[in-house]
Design a protein around this motif. Sequence first.
Motif, PDB file in Angstrom:
ATOM      1  N   GLN A 101       0.823  -1.216   0.000  1.00 46.83           N
ATOM      2  CA  GLN A 101       0.000   0.000   0.000  1.00 46.83           C
ATOM      3  C   GLN A 101       0.858   1.267   0.000  1.00 46.83           C
ATOM      4  OE1 GLN A 101      -0.654  -2.707   1.796  1.00 46.83           O
ATOM      5  NE2 GLN A 101      -2.827  -3.202   1.587  1.00 46.83           N
ATOM      6  N   PHE A 102       2.043   1.187   0.628  1.00 43.94           N
ATOM      7  CA  PHE A 102       2.888   2.375   0.755  1.00 43.94           C
ATOM      8  C   PHE A 102       4.332   2.065   0.379  1.00 43.94           C
ATOM      9  CE2 PHE A 102      -0.650   3.162   3.633  1.00 43.94           C
ATOM     10  CZ  PHE A 102      -0.976   4.485   3.339  1.00 43.94           C
ATOM     11  N   LEU A 103       5.031   3.102  -0.071  1.00 47.28           N
ATOM     12  CA  LEU A 103       6.448   3.024  -0.415  1.00 47.28           C
ATOM     13  C   LEU A 103       7.111   4.293   0.112  1.00 47.28           C
ATOM     14  CD1 LEU A 103       8.805   1.633  -1.973  1.00 47.28           C
ATOM     15  CD2 LEU A 103       8.034   2.863  -4.003  1.00 47.28           C
ATOM     16  N   VAL A 104       8.163   4.124   0.922  1.00 52.67           N
ATOM     17  CA  VAL A 104       8.858   5.262   1.519  1.00 52.67           C
ATOM     18  C   VAL A 104      10.252   5.372   0.911  1.00 52.67           C
ATOM     19  CG1 VAL A 104       9.657   6.339   3.656  1.00 52.67           C
ATOM     20  CG2 VAL A 104       7.567   4.960   3.665  1.00 52.67           C
ATOM     21  N   ASP A 105      10.540   6.521   0.327  1.00 54.57           N
ATOM     22  CA  ASP A 105      11.830   6.744  -0.321  1.00 54.57           C
ATOM     23  C   ASP A 105      12.919   7.004   0.719  1.00 54.57           C
ATOM     24  OD1 ASP A 105      13.685   7.036  -2.322  1.00 54.57           O
ATOM     25  OD2 ASP A 105      12.852   8.876  -3.160  1.00 54.57           O
ATOM     26  N   LEU A 106      14.163   6.980   0.278  1.00 52.83           N
ATOM     27  CA  LEU A 106      15.309   7.196   1.153  1.00 52.83           C
ATOM     28  C   LEU A 106      15.265   8.565   1.823  1.00 52.83           C
ATOM     29  CD1 LEU A 106      18.000   5.679  -1.212  1.00 52.83           C
ATOM     30  CD2 LEU A 106      17.346   4.715   1.000  1.00 52.83           C
ATOM     31  N   ASP A 107      14.660   9.551   1.153  1.00 55.77           N
ATOM     32  CA  ASP A 107      14.570  10.892   1.728  1.00 55.77           C
ATOM     33  C   ASP A 107      13.349  11.062   2.621  1.00 55.77           C
ATOM     34  OD1 ASP A 107      12.442  11.054  -0.032  1.00 55.77           O
ATOM     35  OD2 ASP A 107      13.238  12.728  -1.203  1.00 55.77           O
ATOM     36  N   GLY A 108      12.617   9.968   2.861  1.00 52.25           N
ATOM     37  CA  GLY A 108      11.461  10.007   3.750  1.00 52.25           C
ATOM     38  C   GLY A 108      10.140  10.302   3.078  1.00 52.25           C
ATOM     39  N   THR A 109      10.136  10.593   1.781  1.00 49.89           N
ATOM     40  CA  THR A 109       8.882  10.867   1.089  1.00 49.89           C
ATOM     41  C   THR A 109       7.998   9.622   1.088  1.00 49.89           C
ATOM     42  OG1 THR A 109      10.017  12.444  -0.351  1.00 49.89           O
ATOM     43  CG2 THR A 109       7.836  11.706  -1.034  1.00 49.89           C
ATOM     44  N   ILE A 110       6.731   9.805   1.438  1.00 49.24           N
ATOM     45  CA  ILE A 110       5.783   8.701   1.555  1.00 49.24           C
ATOM     46  C   ILE A 110       4.875   8.679   0.329  1.00 49.24           C
ATOM     47  CG2 ILE A 110       3.899   7.709   2.908  1.00 49.24           C
ATOM     48  CD1 ILE A 110       5.036   9.299   5.326  1.00 49.24           C
ATOM     49  N   TYR A 111       4.846   7.534  -0.342  1.00 50.23           N
ATOM     50  CA  TYR A 111       3.990   7.372  -1.519  1.00 50.23           C
ATOM     51  C   TYR A 111       2.930   6.308  -1.224  1.00 50.23           C
ATOM     52  CZ  TYR A 111       7.671   9.916  -3.964  1.00 50.23           C
ATOM     53  OH  TYR A 111       8.577  10.870  -4.354  1.00 50.23           O
ATOM     54  N   ARG A 112       1.699   6.611  -1.615  1.00 48.14           N
ATOM     55  CA  ARG A 112       0.615   5.620  -1.534  1.00 48.14           C
ATOM     56  C   ARG A 112       0.444   5.025  -2.930  1.00 48.14           C
ATOM     57  NH1 ARG A 112      -3.930   7.979   1.597  1.00 48.14           N
ATOM     58  NH2 ARG A 112      -3.895   9.493  -0.099  1.00 48.14           N
ATOM     59  N   LEU A 113       0.627   3.709  -3.027  1.00 50.62           N
ATOM     60  CA  LEU A 113       0.622   3.039  -4.321  1.00 50.62           C
ATOM     61  C   LEU A 113      -0.751   2.536  -4.727  1.00 50.62           C
ATOM     62  CD1 LEU A 113       3.896   0.901  -4.059  1.00 50.62           C
ATOM     63  CD2 LEU A 113       3.618   3.316  -4.703  1.00 50.62           C
ATOM     64  N   MET A 114      -1.661   2.393  -3.781  1.00 48.08           N
ATOM     65  CA  MET A 114      -2.968   1.791  -4.046  1.00 48.08           C
ATOM     66  C   MET A 114      -3.883   2.144  -2.883  1.00 48.08           C
ATOM     67  SD  MET A 114      -1.863  -2.150  -3.197  1.00 48.08           S
ATOM     68  CE  MET A 114      -3.529  -2.775  -2.977  1.00 48.08           C
ATOM     69  N   PRO A 115      -5.192   1.908  -3.000  1.00 48.14           N
ATOM     70  CA  PRO A 115      -6.080   2.182  -1.873  1.00 48.14           C
ATOM     71  C   PRO A 115      -5.629   1.441  -0.618  1.00 48.14           C
ATOM     72  CG  PRO A 115      -7.367   1.788  -3.850  1.00 48.14           C
ATOM     73  CD  PRO A 115      -5.943   1.455  -4.201  1.00 48.14           C
ATOM     74  N   GLU A 116      -5.666   2.131   0.492  1.00 53.39           N
ATOM     75  CA  GLU A 116      -5.155   1.557   1.744  1.00 53.39           C
ATOM     76  C   GLU A 116      -5.887   0.285   2.160  1.00 53.39           C
ATOM     77  OE1 GLU A 116      -4.209   6.054   3.444  1.00 53.39           O
ATOM     78  OE2 GLU A 116      -5.609   4.743   4.507  1.00 53.39           O
ATOM     79  N   ASN A 117      -7.152   0.207   1.825  1.00 55.99           N
ATOM     80  CA  ASN A 117      -7.954  -0.942   2.270  1.00 55.99           C
ATOM     81  C   ASN A 117      -8.185  -1.962   1.162  1.00 55.99           C
ATOM     82  OD1 ASN A 117      -9.707   0.651   0.766  1.00 55.99           O
ATOM     83  ND2 ASN A 117     -11.499   0.088   2.011  1.00 55.99           N
ATOM     84  N   PHE A 118      -7.316  -1.954   0.129  1.00 58.49           N
ATOM     85  CA  PHE A 118      -7.324  -3.008  -0.889  1.00 58.49           C
ATOM     86  C   PHE A 118      -6.172  -3.963  -0.594  1.00 58.49           C
ATOM     87  CE2 PHE A 118      -9.714  -1.533  -4.945  1.00 58.49           C
ATOM     88  CZ  PHE A 118     -10.808  -1.184  -4.178  1.00 58.49           C
ATOM     89  N   MET A 119      -6.371  -5.236  -0.894  1.00 62.74           N
ATOM     90  CA  MET A 119      -5.341  -6.224  -0.599  1.00 62.74           C
ATOM     91  C   MET A 119      -4.128  -6.052  -1.502  1.00 62.74           C
ATOM     92  SD  MET A 119      -5.216 -10.376  -0.800  1.00 62.74           S
ATOM     93  CE  MET A 119      -4.388 -10.307  -2.396  1.00 62.74           C
ATOM     94  N   ALA A 120      -2.960  -6.035  -0.891  1.00 59.71           N
ATOM     95  CA  ALA A 120      -1.684  -6.067  -1.603  1.00 59.71           C
ATOM     96  C   ALA A 120      -1.008  -7.398  -1.285  1.00 59.71           C
ATOM     97  CB  ALA A 120      -0.801  -4.902  -1.166  1.00 59.71           C
ATOM     98  N   ARG A 121      -0.237  -7.898  -2.240  1.00 58.63           N
ATOM     99  CA  ARG A 121       0.480  -9.161  -2.035  1.00 58.63           C
ATOM    100  C   ARG A 121       1.884  -8.849  -1.528  1.00 58.63           C
ATOM    101  NH1 ARG A 121       2.169 -13.814  -6.547  1.00 58.63           N
ATOM    102  NH2 ARG A 121       2.952 -15.301  -4.993  1.00 58.63           N
ATOM    103  N   HIS A 122       2.063  -8.895  -0.223  1.00 60.57           N
ATOM    104  CA  HIS A 122       3.360  -8.551   0.348  1.00 60.57           C
ATOM    105  C   HIS A 122       3.784  -9.431   1.515  1.00 60.57           C
ATOM    106  CE1 HIS A 122       1.645  -6.337   3.898  1.00 60.57           C
ATOM    107  NE2 HIS A 122       0.608  -6.264   3.070  1.00 60.57           N
ATOM    108  N   VAL A 123       2.859 -10.245   2.058  1.00 63.41           N
ATOM    109  CA  VAL A 123       3.220 -11.064   3.213  1.00 63.41           C
ATOM    110  C   VAL A 123       2.384 -12.346   3.193  1.00 63.41           C
ATOM    111  CG1 VAL A 123       1.598  -9.762   4.680  1.00 63.41           C
ATOM    112  CG2 VAL A 123       3.427 -11.128   5.731  1.00 63.41           C
TER     113      VAL A 123
END
Length: 219
Positions: A101-123
């Motif tokens: 759902q989220f990706l944080v860059d090295l400089d701390g910028t926070i990106y939302r990649l998809m709706p927070e309450n949609f399933m992502a395949r990560h775990v």
Amino acid sequence: MKIKALLLFSLLITVFSCNKGFEIIDKPIEFGDLRKQLSLEYMNSHYGIIQDSPTIEPKIIVLHWTAIPTLDASFNAFVNTEIGSHRTKINTASNLNVSSQFLVDLDGTIYRLMPENFMARHVIGLNYSAIGIENVGGTDSTPLTEKQVASNIWLVTYLKDKYDIDYLIGHYEYTNFENHELWLEKDSGYRTKKTDPGKDFLLQIKNATKHLNFKETPN
């Protein structure tokens, strides 16, 4: 130990006195009909969950690193709907690409990649109830940064305030849930060994969010 405690205290002061400096920037990956279909198929085959929309009720936040040194390359690992043939350890379990759902860059910028309450395949075993936070880097040459620590603390707090979340874990802790009520994985042979986001990084986030009263990770 005193030095580490002072550094953490200073970091907390920075985070909570500069909340206005944090924001979430939308940077969407592909999430059309095909990704929705593959997500629903994944929820059915791996968790026995049948529903019309790939929505989740978040109970866990999982912290990751991408082990990729740049934002663009990390984003490109998630953007496509279908998983690449090079992901031989996991592509037999589903054609759905990995994501978060989220990706944080090295400089701390926070990106939302998809709706927070949609399933992502990560775990494995927990996707149906987990929000993932990926952090760019995590390699020897590109370690995670203090700016990422600060952003993860802020983002975890934001998510805990918004959702009824019980657990905050590192990806390497996911198998601790195998005998837990939240574990639904049907494929007993589908496991991968993980080390992200690193014990030191995870400990900093957990120590800084103790006031949120997350439950202890199962042993």
